[in-house]
Structures are given as structure tokens and as C-alpha cells.
Design an enzyme around this catalytic site. Structure first.
Site, mmCIF file in Angstrom:
data_model
loop_
_atom_site.group_PDB
_atom_site.id
_atom_site.type_symbol
_atom_site.label_atom_id
_atom_site.label_comp_id
_atom_site.label_asym_id
_atom_site.label_seq_id
_atom_site.Cartn_x
_atom_site.Cartn_y
_atom_site.Cartn_z
ATOM 1 N N SER A 123 26.278 32.376 32.939
ATOM 2 C CA SER A 123 26.470 30.936 33.042
ATOM 3 C C SER A 123 25.619 30.257 34.099
ATOM 4 O O SER A 123 25.474 29.041 34.082
ATOM 5 C CB SER A 123 27.942 30.631 33.327
ATOM 6 O OG SER A 123 28.316 31.142 34.598
ATOM 7 N N HIS A 165 31.475 32.247 28.305
ATOM 8 C CA HIS A 165 30.648 31.046 28.139
ATOM 9 C C HIS A 165 30.041 30.944 26.745
ATOM 10 O O HIS A 165 29.195 30.074 26.490
ATOM 11 C CB HIS A 165 29.567 31.006 29.212
ATOM 12 C CG HIS A 165 30.108 30.690 30.564
ATOM 13 N ND1 HIS A 165 30.321 29.397 31.009
ATOM 14 C CD2 HIS A 165 30.529 31.502 31.557
ATOM 15 C CE1 HIS A 165 30.829 29.437 32.225
ATOM 16 N NE2 HIS A 165 30.964 30.700 32.579
ATOM 17 N N LYS A 175 37.298 26.849 28.230
ATOM 18 C CA LYS A 175 35.998 26.198 28.190
ATOM 19 C C LYS A 175 35.833 25.505 26.828
ATOM 20 O O LYS A 175 36.408 24.460 26.620
ATOM 21 C CB LYS A 175 34.901 27.208 28.523
ATOM 22 C CG LYS A 175 35.013 27.667 29.989
ATOM 23 C CD LYS A 175 33.942 28.611 30.393
ATOM 24 C CE LYS A 175 33.951 28.851 31.907
ATOM 25 N NZ LYS A 175 35.195 29.432 32.439
#
Length: 404
Positions: free
Chosen positions: A188, A216, A247
Site C-alpha cells: 500500500s 489493499h 477498505k
């Protein structure tokens, strides 16, 4: 010892180095993302958020909000206990089934965060598999590193994304020892992506399990969006897929997906699972609705990739130093902690644009950066303002441009 003075001195050191972290006081606006309210200096400011991990804006999606609202009305606020003691709600069961199917695995197991999922799973395997050797990518996340340390398995660090170095270490290890190769798919901070197929090739050659952190990448890659493992056709080859619901899924929580036996093993022996209260039913319901939506709507991922690529191209054209990221992450390099914080402060105070500075220990000293994460809802006008603001700040602060 004067404990209070010790604490104050250490904080003063962080301030002096430009590494003291200040939280932006934000109020997310459902239906208006990426706009938010920023409370500062006794006033309220409208700001554009350019660093959220709510990558696909699912945290404000009407289907997610509706599912959570209905679950609260049906089940109440909390789960009522640990998963073992009255805390397993039917929404947890449905979500684990969805996660297993999404990742083409026999089973899945929910945790309260991706951090807890990594820490619990890796420490449990390390503590319970006799003689386990773990081969860890050099840039693995802190949650993976701490899990491995807590598990006390012997750990070998291989150079980041260097499959030849991984094979060198595996070849030198005891052939009879149990082995686990741990890595991420999307890293990330730099935005690079691991060579998953090549890693699986080497791991299989030496009889090692594989553990892929997709935090991610969850929701972001593949036709159905489960991650890079799906996109690269290695889902069935990876032993354990770990991910987050906080996320791109837009809620909170973490999970692993693997075989029935492995998930049951972690469920039965993992302290971080056994002794944690279960996620609230509304969280599980929201995540379930989000995943079902993401599986059906690949156009969100296509739009997201276009936004990231467009921003990288525009910043590069202006000489703003962007790392050569091959993912949706846009890392803008500053290289100095104090300058990085000042650039972030100026973006917020002068331009009402919020991008958090990324300093040590998240990245090495000298690699400080602004980590920008475009979303499908960042339109061209917002991008115009961001690019102009960064050009202005680079000139005012004398930050080096790419050519320099």
C-alpha cells in the site's frame, strides 16, 4: 523515574522530527463522498478527501446503509458476546459463507479487523505447528510481522518481491521442516504488486503453504473483485487468503479464507478469535450487502483504475514525483518528514484538500510521501484542483520535482 516527563520528552522528539501525528477531525457526509466536514480552529470547513481507504465509496452506498439499518432494527446494536458464547449471529454465518465463495475456498473466518486476522492467524500457526519456518517478504505489514514474532516460528526475510531470493532461502532450509511463505498482493505504500504466480510456483516446489494478505486488493481486482489472487488466477493455489472489510468493502472487520480444516484450526486455537467479542450484526450485514454488490459491478473497478491512471499521468506531466505504482495507489514522494507534514498542512489549510502525510515508521526515513487514493467519485474538477494545489505547494516549499 518521572514517567510523565518521559512520555512528554518522547512526544517532543516526534514533534521536533516532524513525525508527530495529528488526526484530522472529519465528519463524513453520506451521499457526498469524497466531500467531508473538517472541524479545525473553531470552524467547520468543507474539504475534499484524497486519502481514504474507502476505495470504492461503499461506506456510503445506499444498499450497505439499508442493510445495516435493517440489521440494527432486527438484532440490536451489539453481538452480545464472543462467537462461542452467544455472539454468533446469522449474519456472521452468511458473511463467512459469502467470503468463502468469493475467494473460492471451503470456509472463511471473521475477525474484528484485518490486523487481528493477520496477527491471530500467523501467531497461531507459528505457535502450534512444530518446527514451522516462515518466509516473509521484507515489506510485509506490521500486523504480519507482529503475528510472526508472537508466534515464535523461525522467520526468514526474503527481498521484496524477489522470487529468486525466496527460492534461495527455501532451498537452503531443512527439506523436512514445515514451511509457510507470507506476502501481500498490493503493497500500500509503494503501490507495487507481488508476482503471485511465481511465488506459488516456488512455494509448491518446496512444499510450502502460502499466505497472501489481500487487504489493499479486496474488492479492487478480478472480475468479481475478490483481489489480485482472482485476477491472476491463483486463488486455488494460495493456501490462506487474508483480507479486510474496512477498505473497499466500506465497513470494518477482517477475515481469512482457506480450507475447512485450517479455518476450524484457527477458530479453535487462535486467542485473538476466541477471546474477542463478535462484530456487531449490523457490521456483518453491511459487509455482506457490499460484497454482493461488488461481485456484480466490475464497472466500479474499471472506473477506479481509470481515475488512478489519469491522476498519475497528470501529476507526472507537471513534474510531481510519483512512484511507478502499478496499482490504484498514487504515492507522491517528498523525502523529508517536516516538508511532508507542511505540504499536508498547506493542502488542508490553503486548499481544503485533505491528504495525510506518511512518515516513519510507516515508511523508511527519507521516503516520506503523500499517499493519494483516487476513487470512482473523484471527478475531473476535483482532480484539477488537486493537481493545481500540489504544483503550488511544491513551488512554495521548494520540494524537489521529478526531474531534479
Amino acid at each position: 523515574m518521572n514517567f510523565e516527563q518521559f512520555f512528554a520528552d518522547r512526544i517532543a522528539d516526534l514533534r521536533r522530527e516532524g513525525r508527530y501525528r495529528i488526526f484530522a477531525d472529519l465528519e463524513r457526509q453520506a451521499g457526498a463522498f469524497p466531500m467531508a466536514k473538517n472541524y479545525r480552529d473553531g470552524q467547520v470547513h468543507d474539504v475534499t478527501v484524497w486519502c481514504s481507504n474507502d476505495y470504492l465509496c461503499m461506506g456510503q452506498h445506499p444498499e450497505v446503509i439499508r442493510a445495516m439499518t435493517e440489521a440494527v432494527q432486527t438484532c440490536g446494536a451489539g453481538a452480545g458476546g464472543t462467537r462461542n458464547i452467544s455472539g454468533t449471529n446469522h449474519y456472521h454465518v452468511l458473511l463467512e459463507e459469502e467470503l468463502a465463495g468469493w475467494n473460492r475456498k471451503e470456509a472463511a473466518l471473521l475477525f474484528n479487523s484485518g490486523y487481528v486476522a493477520n496477527h491471530t492467524t500467523l501467531s497461531t500457526l507459528g505457535n502450534t505447528i512444530p518446527g514451522l519456518l516462515i518466509f516473509s517478504d521484507a515489506l510485509n505489514h506490521n500486523s504480519m510481522i507482529e503475528g510472526m514474532r508472537h508466534g515464535k516460528a523461525h522467520r526468514h526475510i526474503w527481498k521484496h518481491n524477489d522470487v529468486a531470493d525466496l527460492e534461495r532461502l527455501l532451498a537452503a532450509a531443512d527439506p523436512a521442516a514445515p514451511k509457510l511463505v507470507a506476502f501481500e498482493s498490493v503493497y500500500s505504500m509503494d503501490g507495487d504488486i507481488a508476482p503471485l504466480a511465481a511465488i506459488c510456483d516456488v512455494a509448491e516446489k518446496y512444499g510450502a503453504m502460502t499466505y497472501c494478505d489481500e487487504v489493499h486488493a479486496v474488492g479492487m481486482y478480478g472480475q468479481e473483485g475478490s483481489g489480485v489472487c482472482e485476477r491472476d488466477g491463483v486463488l486455488e493455489r494460495v493456501t490462506i487468503v487474508q483480507g479486510t472489510l474496512a477498505k473497499a468493502v466500506g465497513v470494518v472487520g477482517g477475515y481469512i479464507a482457506a480450507s475447512h480444516a485450517l479455518c476450524d484450526f484457527v477458530r479453535s486455537f487462535g486467542p485473538g478469535f476466541i477471546f474477542s467479542s463478535a462484530l456487531p450484526p449490523a457490521i456483518a450485514a453491511g459487509a455482506l450487502a457490499s460484497i454482493r454488490h461488488l461481485r456484480r459491478h466490475n464497472e466500479l473497478r474499471l472506473r477506479h483504475q481509470e481515475r488512478a491512471a489519469t491522476l498519475k499521468a497528470r501529476l507526472t506531466a507537471e513534474g510531481i514525483p510519483v512512484l511507478p505504482s502499478v496499482s490504484h495507489i498514487v504515492p507522491v514522494m517528498v523525502g523529508d518528514a517536516a516538508l511532508c507534514k507542511q505540504a499536508s498542512d498547506d493542502l488542508l489549510r490553503r486548499h481544503n484538500i485533505y491528504v495525510q502525510p506518511i512518515n516513519y515508521p510507516t515508511v523508511p526515513k527519507g521516503a516520506e510521501r503523500l499517499r493519494i487514493t483516487p476513487s470512482p467519485l473523484h471527478d475531473d474538477a476535483m482532480m484539477d484542483r488537486l493537481v493545481a494545489a500540489l504544483v503550488d505547494i511544491w513551488a512554495n516549499l521548494g520540494i524537489r520535482k521529478a526531474a531534479e
